[in-house]
Design a protein around this motif. Structure first.
Motif, mmCIF file in Angstrom:
data_model
loop_
_atom_site.group_PDB
_atom_site.id
_atom_site.type_symbol
_atom_site.label_atom_id
_atom_site.label_comp_id
_atom_site.label_asym_id
_atom_site.label_seq_id
_atom_site.Cartn_x
_atom_site.Cartn_y
_atom_site.Cartn_z
ATOM 1 N N PHE A 110 7.435 -3.048 -6.078
ATOM 2 C CA PHE A 110 7.574 -1.551 -5.773
ATOM 3 C C PHE A 110 6.471 -1.131 -6.163
ATOM 4 O O PHE A 110 5.891 -1.174 -7.272
ATOM 5 N N ILE A 111 5.968 -0.323 -5.257
ATOM 6 C CA ILE A 111 4.320 0.218 -5.165
ATOM 7 C C ILE A 111 4.763 1.982 -5.688
ATOM 8 O O ILE A 111 5.473 2.326 -5.026
ATOM 9 N N SER A 112 4.033 2.434 -6.693
ATOM 10 C CA SER A 112 4.078 3.661 -6.894
ATOM 11 C C SER A 112 2.567 4.245 -7.345
ATOM 12 O O SER A 112 1.909 3.505 -7.612
ATOM 13 N N GLY A 113 2.446 5.712 -7.252
ATOM 14 C CA GLY A 113 1.149 6.092 -7.761
ATOM 15 C C GLY A 113 1.239 7.535 -7.632
ATOM 16 O O GLY A 113 2.076 8.250 -7.238
ATOM 17 N N ASP A 114 -0.059 8.093 -8.314
ATOM 18 C CA ASP A 114 -0.171 9.244 -8.291
ATOM 19 C C ASP A 114 -1.607 9.805 -7.588
ATOM 20 O O ASP A 114 -2.644 9.307 -8.475
ATOM 21 N N ASN A 115 -1.535 10.048 -6.448
ATOM 22 C CA ASN A 115 -3.073 10.046 -5.620
ATOM 23 C C ASN A 115 -3.897 10.964 -6.290
ATOM 24 O O ASN A 115 -4.999 10.669 -6.364
ATOM 25 N N ALA A 116 -3.511 12.079 -6.619
ATOM 26 C CA ALA A 116 -4.409 13.295 -7.397
ATOM 27 C C ALA A 116 -5.229 12.508 -8.761
ATOM 28 O O ALA A 116 -6.144 12.806 -9.159
ATOM 29 N N GLU A 117 -4.152 11.636 -9.456
ATOM 30 C CA GLU A 117 -4.641 11.238 -10.491
ATOM 31 C C GLU A 117 -5.482 9.688 -10.624
ATOM 32 O O GLU A 117 -6.188 9.477 -11.440
ATOM 33 N N GLY A 118 -5.471 9.144 -9.285
ATOM 34 C CA GLY A 118 -6.076 8.121 -9.048
ATOM 35 C C GLY A 118 -5.448 6.848 -9.695
ATOM 36 O O GLY A 118 -6.227 5.924 -10.161
ATOM 37 N N THR A 119 -4.033 6.986 -9.818
ATOM 38 C CA THR A 119 -3.512 5.837 -10.583
ATOM 39 C C THR A 119 -2.477 5.071 -9.495
ATOM 40 O O THR A 119 -1.867 6.067 -8.624
ATOM 41 N N VAL A 120 -2.513 3.786 -9.516
ATOM 42 C CA VAL A 120 -1.328 3.018 -8.632
ATOM 43 C C VAL A 120 -0.761 2.014 -9.458
ATOM 44 O O VAL A 120 -1.470 1.216 -10.177
ATOM 45 N N TYR A 121 0.308 1.843 -9.170
ATOM 46 C CA TYR A 121 1.267 0.834 -10.090
ATOM 47 C C TYR A 121 1.752 -0.042 -9.004
ATOM 48 O O TYR A 121 2.140 0.036 -7.908
ATOM 49 N N LEU A 122 2.246 -1.548 -9.801
ATOM 50 C CA LEU A 122 2.807 -2.335 -8.957
ATOM 51 C C LEU A 122 3.731 -3.025 -9.737
ATOM 52 O O LEU A 122 3.527 -3.790 -10.561
ATOM 53 N N GLN A 123 5.161 -2.776 -9.468
ATOM 54 C CA GLN A 123 6.114 -3.481 -10.277
ATOM 55 C C GLN A 123 6.778 -4.755 -9.649
ATOM 56 O O GLN A 123 7.076 -4.708 -8.464
ATOM 57 N N MET A 124 6.531 -5.670 -10.288
ATOM 58 C CA MET A 124 6.877 -7.127 -9.759
ATOM 59 C C MET A 124 7.836 -7.734 -10.465
ATOM 60 O O MET A 124 7.944 -7.819 -11.729
ATOM 61 N N ILE A 170 0.761 -1.083 -0.081
ATOM 62 C CA ILE A 170 0.213 -0.052 0.186
ATOM 63 C C ILE A 170 0.949 1.132 -0.073
ATOM 64 O O ILE A 170 1.922 1.107 0.360
ATOM 65 N N ILE A 171 0.272 2.299 -0.520
ATOM 66 C CA ILE A 171 1.117 3.646 -0.696
ATOM 67 C C ILE A 171 0.043 4.664 0.040
ATOM 68 O O ILE A 171 -1.174 4.625 -0.394
ATOM 69 N N SER A 172 0.470 5.562 0.879
ATOM 70 C CA SER A 172 -0.348 6.406 1.378
ATOM 71 C C SER A 172 -0.428 7.733 0.724
ATOM 72 O O SER A 172 0.374 8.028 -0.128
ATOM 73 N N ARG A 173 -1.293 8.690 1.165
ATOM 74 C CA ARG A 173 -1.473 9.771 0.408
ATOM 75 C C ARG A 173 -0.181 10.732 0.415
ATOM 76 O O ARG A 173 0.222 11.365 -0.293
ATOM 77 N N GLY A 174 0.819 10.609 1.615
ATOM 78 C CA GLY A 174 2.097 11.217 1.822
ATOM 79 C C GLY A 174 3.108 10.422 1.238
ATOM 80 O O GLY A 174 4.099 10.984 1.303
ATOM 81 N N GLY A 175 2.822 9.302 0.585
ATOM 82 C CA GLY A 175 3.923 8.547 -0.048
ATOM 83 C C GLY A 175 4.554 7.554 0.755
ATOM 84 O O GLY A 175 5.598 6.678 0.091
ATOM 85 N N GLY A 176 4.204 7.014 1.800
ATOM 86 C CA GLY A 176 4.639 6.047 2.722
ATOM 87 C C GLY A 176 4.162 4.642 2.093
ATOM 88 O O GLY A 176 3.169 4.680 1.629
ATOM 89 N N THR A 177 5.038 3.857 2.277
ATOM 90 C CA THR A 177 4.714 2.513 1.592
ATOM 91 C C THR A 177 4.979 1.411 2.861
ATOM 92 O O THR A 177 5.608 1.653 3.709
ATOM 93 N N VAL A 178 4.194 0.360 2.539
ATOM 94 C CA VAL A 178 4.095 -0.954 3.376
ATOM 95 C C VAL A 178 3.849 -2.086 2.481
ATOM 96 O O VAL A 178 3.276 -1.957 1.548
ATOM 97 N N TYR A 179 4.901 -3.126 2.632
ATOM 98 C CA TYR A 179 4.961 -4.143 1.931
ATOM 99 C C TYR A 179 4.610 -5.468 2.651
ATOM 100 O O TYR A 179 5.182 -5.690 3.926
ATOM 101 N N ALA A 180 4.047 -6.466 2.320
ATOM 102 C CA ALA A 180 4.165 -7.710 2.752
ATOM 103 C C ALA A 180 5.458 -8.349 2.927
ATOM 104 O O ALA A 180 6.423 -7.931 1.830
ATOM 105 N N ASP A 181 5.834 -9.275 3.855
ATOM 106 C CA ASP A 181 7.179 -9.735 3.729
ATOM 107 C C ASP A 181 7.579 -10.243 2.505
ATOM 108 O O ASP A 181 8.616 -10.272 2.170
ATOM 109 N N SER A 182 6.638 -10.963 1.827
ATOM 110 C CA SER A 182 6.921 -11.817 0.592
ATOM 111 C C SER A 182 7.255 -10.810 -0.440
ATOM 112 O O SER A 182 7.701 -11.381 -1.631
#
Length: 122
Positions: free
Chosen positions: A68-82, A50-62
Motif C-alpha cells: 500500500f502506497i501513501s504519501g504527502d505530495n506537499a511534504e515530498g514524502t512517500v511510503y510503501l507498506q509491504m 505509484i501515487i499521483s498528485r491527486g491521490g490516484g494509485t497504480v500497483y504492479a500485479d504482484s
C-alpha cells in the motif's frame, strides 16, 4: 536540486512486513507522481506502485492486495507498506518522483533515490 532518501529496508522472514519511507529535500512545491520501483538481482528495474498528485494509485500485479502506497505530495514524502512479503519481493527498492513544480514553474524531471535493500528469507 532535489534529493531523495529512502529508509526502512532490511531482512525479514516470508510472511512479515516492512514499511519503506522516502523523503525529498531541496527546492520543490509539488511533484506529479511519487512511486516505488524494485530491482531484483539480475533483473531490470520494475514498477511496484505509484501515487499521483491527486491521490490516484497504480500497483504492479504482484503488489496488489499486499502493498500500500501513501504519501504527502506537499511534504515530498512517500511510503510503501509491504505485507505478506515473499522471497520474490527481494531486491533494492528505489523511490522515484516525476515532474517537479518549483518557484512557479514546471520541470519535466525525474528524481531517484539511491535505494534501500529488502531481503525476504524463506
Amino acid at each position: 536540486q532535489v534529493q531523495l532518501v529512502e529508509t526502512g529496508g532490511g531482512l525479514v522472514q516470508a510472511g512479515g512486513s516492512l514499511r519503506l519511507s522516502c523523503e525529498a529535500s531541496g527546492n520543490f512545491f509539488r511533484f506529479n507522481t511519487m512511486g516505488w520501483y524494485r530491482q531484483a538481482p539480475d533483473k531490470i528495474r520494475e514498477l511496484v506502485a505509484i501515487i499521483s498528485r491527486g491521490g490516484g494509485t497504480v500497483y504492479a500485479d504482484s503488489a496488489k492486495g499486499r502493498f500500500f502506497i501513501s504519501g504527502d505530495n506537499a511534504e515530498g514524502t512517500v511510503y510503501l507498506q509491504m505485507n505478506s512479503l515473499e522471497p520474490d519481493d527481494t531486491g533494492v527498492y528505489f523511490c522515484n518522483f516525476k515532474g517537479l513544480w518549483s518557484s512557479g514553474a514546471y520541470f519535466d524531471m525525474d528524481f531517484w533515490g539511491n535505494g534501500t535493500l529488502v531481503t525476504v528469507s524463506s
